[in-house]
Scaffold this motif. Structure first.
Motif, PDB file in Angstrom:
ATOM      1  N   ASP A 287      -9.763  11.186  -5.419  1.00 35.95           N
ATOM      2  CA  ASP A 287      -8.997  11.934  -4.226  1.00 35.95           C
ATOM      3  C   ASP A 287      -7.916  10.895  -4.282  1.00 35.95           C
ATOM      4  OD1 ASP A 287     -11.313  13.002  -3.849  1.00 35.95           O
ATOM      5  OD2 ASP A 287     -12.266  11.606  -2.612  1.00 35.95           O
ATOM      6  N   PRO A 288      -6.775  11.769  -2.820  1.00 36.29           N
ATOM      7  CA  PRO A 288      -5.734  10.703  -2.642  1.00 36.29           C
ATOM      8  C   PRO A 288      -6.000   9.212  -1.775  1.00 36.29           C
ATOM      9  CG  PRO A 288      -6.022  12.183  -1.088  1.00 36.29           C
ATOM     10  CD  PRO A 288      -7.033  12.817  -1.925  1.00 36.29           C
ATOM     11  N   VAL A 289      -5.374   8.543  -1.655  1.00 39.17           N
ATOM     12  CA  VAL A 289      -5.468   7.757  -1.331  1.00 39.17           C
ATOM     13  C   VAL A 289      -5.120   7.315   0.298  1.00 39.17           C
ATOM     14  CG1 VAL A 289      -4.188   4.972  -0.634  1.00 39.17           C
ATOM     15  CG2 VAL A 289      -4.347   5.878  -2.815  1.00 39.17           C
ATOM     16  N   PRO A 290      -5.749   6.802   1.641  1.00 36.64           N
ATOM     17  CA  PRO A 290      -6.038   7.109   2.942  1.00 36.64           C
ATOM     18  C   PRO A 290      -4.910   7.403   3.094  1.00 36.64           C
ATOM     19  CG  PRO A 290      -7.375   5.597   2.685  1.00 36.64           C
ATOM     20  CD  PRO A 290      -7.206   6.173   1.167  1.00 36.64           C
ATOM     21  N   ALA A 291      -4.375   7.001   3.915  1.00 40.96           N
ATOM     22  CA  ALA A 291      -2.914   7.205   5.059  1.00 40.96           C
ATOM     23  C   ALA A 291      -3.146   5.522   5.669  1.00 40.96           C
ATOM     24  CB  ALA A 291      -2.350   8.168   6.294  1.00 40.96           C
TER      25      ALA A 291
END
Length: 52
Positions: free
Chosen positions: A21-25
């Motif tokens: 999963d992408p890193v959260p903003a």
């Protein structure tokens, strides 16, 4: 890469909690100039300079 290292890499199993999963903003930074050590050189709270 040596044979021993390549065998170890092949045997590696990814832990279950790892994801792609992408890193959260990042959260937006609140700008509080009253407590800014870069502006005053020290932290100032209630009229008292606090230095670490």
């Amino acid at each position: 890469m040596t044979k021993q290292k390549s065998e170890a890499a092949k045997a590696f199993k990814k832990p279950a909690h790892w994801t792609n999963d992408p890193v959260p903003a990042p959260k937006p930074v609140e700008n509080d100039e009253t407590l800014s050590p870069t502006r005053y050189g020290d932290w100032e709270k209630d009229g008292i300079a606090v230095d670490f």
